[in-house]
Design a protein around this motif. Structure first.
Motif, short mmCIF file in Angstrom:
data_model
loop_
_atom_site.label_atom_id
_atom_site.label_comp_id
_atom_site.label_asym_id
_atom_site.label_seq_id
_atom_site.Cartn_x
_atom_site.Cartn_y
_atom_site.Cartn_z
N VAL A 1 -4.53 -18.95 -10.30
CA VAL A 1 -5.50 -18.26 -11.15
C VAL A 1 -5.61 -16.79 -10.76
CG1 VAL A 1 -7.96 -18.11 -11.66
CG2 VAL A 1 -6.84 -20.29 -11.75
N THR A 2 -5.70 -16.52 -9.44
CA THR A 2 -5.85 -15.12 -9.02
C THR A 2 -4.59 -14.32 -9.34
OG1 THR A 2 -5.18 -15.79 -6.82
CG2 THR A 2 -7.51 -15.51 -7.19
N TRP A 3 -3.44 -14.93 -9.13
CA TRP A 3 -2.21 -14.17 -9.39
C TRP A 3 -1.99 -13.95 -10.88
CZ3 TRP A 3 2.42 -13.24 -6.08
CH2 TRP A 3 2.03 -13.03 -4.78
N ARG A 4 -2.49 -14.87 -11.71
CA ARG A 4 -2.43 -14.65 -13.16
C ARG A 4 -3.30 -13.44 -13.52
NH1 ARG A 4 -5.66 -18.80 -16.37
NH2 ARG A 4 -7.29 -17.38 -15.62
N ASP A 5 -4.51 -13.39 -12.97
CA ASP A 5 -5.40 -12.27 -13.30
C ASP A 5 -4.94 -10.96 -12.69
OD1 ASP A 5 -6.86 -14.11 -14.65
OD2 ASP A 5 -8.25 -14.48 -13.00
N ARG A 6 -4.18 -11.06 -11.60
CA ARG A 6 -3.66 -9.84 -10.97
C ARG A 6 -2.73 -9.08 -11.92
NH1 ARG A 6 0.89 -9.37 -7.51
NH2 ARG A 6 0.83 -7.48 -6.27
N CYS B 1 0.84 -1.21 0.00
CA CYS B 1 0.00 0.00 0.00
C CYS B 1 0.87 1.25 0.00
CB CYS B 1 -1.01 0.00 1.13
SG CYS B 1 -0.44 -0.68 2.66
N SER B 2 1.67 1.42 -1.02
CA SER B 2 2.56 2.58 -1.06
C SER B 2 1.81 3.85 -1.45
CB SER B 2 3.68 2.33 -2.04
OG SER B 2 3.17 1.96 -3.29
N ALA B 3 0.85 3.75 -2.37
CA ALA B 3 0.16 4.95 -2.85
C ALA B 3 -0.68 5.57 -1.74
CB ALA B 3 -0.72 4.61 -4.04
N VAL B 4 -1.25 4.73 -0.88
CA VAL B 4 -2.10 5.26 0.17
C VAL B 4 -1.27 6.02 1.20
CG1 VAL B 4 -2.81 4.04 2.26
CG2 VAL B 4 -4.37 4.29 0.42
N HIS B 5 -0.08 5.49 1.54
CA HIS B 5 0.80 6.20 2.46
C HIS B 5 1.19 7.55 1.87
CE1 HIS B 5 1.60 3.58 5.86
NE2 HIS B 5 1.57 2.55 5.04
N GLN B 6 1.48 7.55 0.57
CA GLN B 6 1.87 8.80 -0.07
C GLN B 6 0.69 9.78 -0.11
OE1 GLN B 6 3.34 8.36 -4.03
NE2 GLN B 6 5.00 9.78 -3.65
N ARG C 1 -5.73 -0.82 -4.29
CA ARG C 1 -6.62 -1.64 -3.47
C ARG C 1 -6.97 -2.93 -4.20
NH1 ARG C 1 -9.04 0.75 0.39
NH2 ARG C 1 -9.06 2.69 -0.77
N VAL C 2 -7.21 -2.83 -5.51
CA VAL C 2 -7.55 -4.02 -6.30
C VAL C 2 -6.40 -5.02 -6.26
CG1 VAL C 2 -8.02 -4.85 -8.61
CG2 VAL C 2 -9.14 -2.80 -7.81
N HIS C 3 -5.18 -4.56 -6.53
CA HIS C 3 -4.11 -5.57 -6.61
C HIS C 3 -3.71 -6.09 -5.25
CE1 HIS C 3 -0.26 -3.75 -5.46
NE2 HIS C 3 -0.53 -2.67 -6.13
N SER C 4 -3.90 -5.26 -4.20
CA SER C 4 -3.61 -5.75 -2.85
C SER C 4 -4.59 -6.83 -2.43
CB SER C 4 -3.66 -4.58 -1.88
OG SER C 4 -3.56 -5.03 -0.57
N HIS C 5 -5.89 -6.60 -2.69
CA HIS C 5 -6.89 -7.59 -2.31
C HIS C 5 -6.71 -8.88 -3.10
CE1 HIS C 5 -8.69 -5.00 0.43
NE2 HIS C 5 -9.77 -4.59 -0.22
#
Lengths: 418, 157
Positions: free
Chosen positions: A148-153, A87-92, A125-129
């Motif tokens: 499967v989830t990591w491929r779609d990520r 979550c780097s963007a949120v901290h920034q 948020r999408v890629h973290s979840h």
């Protein structure tokens, strides 16, 4: 209420705070194949059931807050996303809003800049979840879903990479605006990819709700009721899985979250499956928000970057935002120079530890990996606390030079540090 | 197992056989999936535009830029390449738009190579600093870097 509450954080190592009735003790960490994060879990068992689970943290103090005092506000913009790997963007985002408020220019940030900031936060948020529920499936022994989830990520990672130039750390935000524009060509390229991803996430949700092998591992496991949740104060998806519909984006809106059409997702069951479904639904919600933001960007105008003087006037302020894991709080004090006087980060994982270890009470030891994973542990941003064991009551303050000298001597003569 | 389920599974098997492997070799993947156009790497300075104000050196979060100058026409800026994290602050805050970020993807893999000759780079040299003086300084910093690396290795062993 205070009597019921027993904190799960432990400092002593001699075992004097062991709960009554436990006959076996399992220690996990700081180095363990299950967890990438440096934390020491102590699980007290009676037979196969957990009596109480405790934790010791503080193995990885990186001294970022101290490092920030030695750098200027402008330089810290690029140091602060390193607080967390995911979550780097949120901290920034929290940091730049704090500095904008202290500089008194928070009204001058243009609509376009705000929308690009929101795009960055929601994509994150999408890629973290997606990363999290992939690992959860892996911990529950369902490796197919993990792959499967990591491929779609990769789809959302490609969008982030295309827009910012980096895969994980977009670093788009600056004090007074954003660094890069999001032109129409890139938006047109991203839209079909987002729509593809929505279909894929709906498929993941179908697997998580219909496939019995994973549902049996998650349903009615680690139940945290609403009453318990109120005592141990979780935040983020952990709280929303237990029926506390609390989301900073809705309760205290920042940027343009109150202008965009979206709903807070919450479930009342309180088990691990509920937290998973919260995150799955939130991913879908965020993806729909991404589409809305791209639509609004076509008409939104304004300068991308406002000029801010390097010196920030005296003052102190606190900002917060909804990180993928929960509520992220920053507090900063400015002293009129170009460097911060003091800066403090409270990352979301710290608030969720007590709640998650509360879930363990009375559960089977075999469910431990899934429950401990349920709050998305991320200690790289939690470990900013140094605990000193004061069993002798002696206090000693050590400067940097002495610390380094001792370390070198210990290394040279092969003797213990203390 | 029901007949319908078998049919579904059979279809999946045939489909996957026809498609071939999903995983790709890294070189193959790079061909099909090139890095984005806006990839961020190290800064480059246009010498004609640079006025040697030192803003880039001041705003750099990792202190990877150094500067030595006499006045605005005579000076040099050098870069420790592996220390640069490609944030682009120097580009954002440059008052004369003299800095742009290089988009050559091969530069984006420059981690500490422990080969100091590649790590240091003179990115801007103007006026009297051009030529001999810049080369001399570069040789100096490379020597210093080599000394530091030697110390680290001695401490580790």
């Amino acid at each position: 209420m205070a009597e019921d509450f027993r904190s799960r954080f432990r400092v002593l190592t001699d075992g004097s705070d062991t709960p009554l009735g436990a006959d076996h003790h399992i220690f996990i960490g700081p180095q363990h194949p299950w967890a990438e994060e440096p934390a020491h879990f102590i699980i007290h068992l009676k037979g196969e059931r957990v009596v109480e689970a405790n934790i010791r943290i503080g193995f990885n103090l990186r001294g970022m807050e101290k490092a920030m005092e030695a750098r200027t506000w402008r330089q810290n913009t690029m140091l602060i996303p390193r607080a967390c790997g995911i979550c780097s963007a949120v901290h920034q985002n929290v940091y730049v809003r704090l500095v904008e408020r202290l500089a008194g220019i928070e009204d001058q940030v243009s609509e376009r800049a705000k929308l690009i900031r929101m795009f960055s936060c929601e994509a994150e948020r999408v890629h973290s979840h997606m990363l999290w529920y992939g690992i959860l499936a892996h911990d529950a022994g369902f490796d197919t879903l993990f792959h499967v989830t990591w491929r779609d990520r990769e789809i959302i990672m490609d969008i982030v990479e295309d827009i910012s130039g980096n895969r994980v750390n977009p670093a788009l935000m600056l004090i007074g605006g954003v660094k890069r524009d999001l032109p129409k060509e890139k938006a047109d390229k991203a839209r079909p990819m987002i729509n593809d991803l929505i279909k894929q996430v709906e498929y993941h949700k179908k697997v998580f709700t219909e496939e019995t092998s994973i549902v049996n591992r998650l349903e009615n496991v680690g139940v945290l009721t609403k009453e318990d949740a109120k005592k141990v104060t979780p935040n983020g998806p952990t709280a929303r899985g237990s029926g506390l519909p609390y989301d900073i984006r809705k309760t205290f809106p920042y940027e343009l979250y109150d202008d965009i059409d979206w709903n807070v997702v919450y479930y009342t069951e309180g088990d691990v499956l509920a937290t998973t479904l919260v995150r799955l639904d939130e991913t879908l919600e965020s993806l729909r928000m991404l589409n809305q933001i791209l639509d609004r960007l076509e008409t939104a105008s304004g300068e991308l970057l406002q000029r801010v003087k390097p010196r920030i006037s005296e003052g102190k302020y606190m900002t917060r935002a909804e990180a993928p894991r929960g509520e992220d709080i920053h507090y900063g004090i400015a002293n009129g120079t170009d460097k911060p006087e003091r800066y403090k980060i409270r990352a979301p994982s710290l608030g969720n530890i007590d709640a998650t270890l509360k879930r363990m009470d009375g559960e089977y030891i075999a469910d431990m990996p899934v429950i401990l994973r349920s709050y998305d542990p991320c200690f790289s941003c939690t470990n900013r606390v140094m605990i000193i064991n004061q069993s002798t009551g002696e206090k000693k303050i050590m400067g940097q030079d002495e610390f380094a000298r001792r370390a070198i001597k210990a290394k040279k003569y092969n003797r213990p540090f203390f | 197992m029901s007949k319908k389920k078998l049919l579904v599974m059979g279809r999946e098997v045939i489909k996957n056989q026809a498609k071939g492997p999903v995983t790709l070799h890294i070189s193959e993947r790079l061909e099909k999936h090139p890095p984005p156009e806006d990839i961020r790497t190290i800064p480059r300075i246009i010498e004609e535009k640079c006025i040697m104000c030192g803003t880039c050196v001041k705003v750099c979060p990792t202190h990877c830029l150094w500067m030595e100058k006499d006045d605005k026409d005579n000076g040099m800026i050098w870069l420790l390449r592996p220390q640069c994290m490609w944030c682009g602050h120097c580009q954002t805050y440059c008052p004369k738009d003299a800095i742009h970020i290089d988009r050559e993807p091969s530069l984006s893999v420059s981690l500490f190579s422990f080969n100091v000759r590649q790590d240091y780079e003179m990115i801007c040299a103007k006026g009297s600093f051009k030529g001999e003086k810049a080369e001399k300084k570069l040789a100096e910093v490379i020597e210093e870097g080599a000394k530091t690396i030697k110390e680290i290795e001695e401490f580790r062993s």
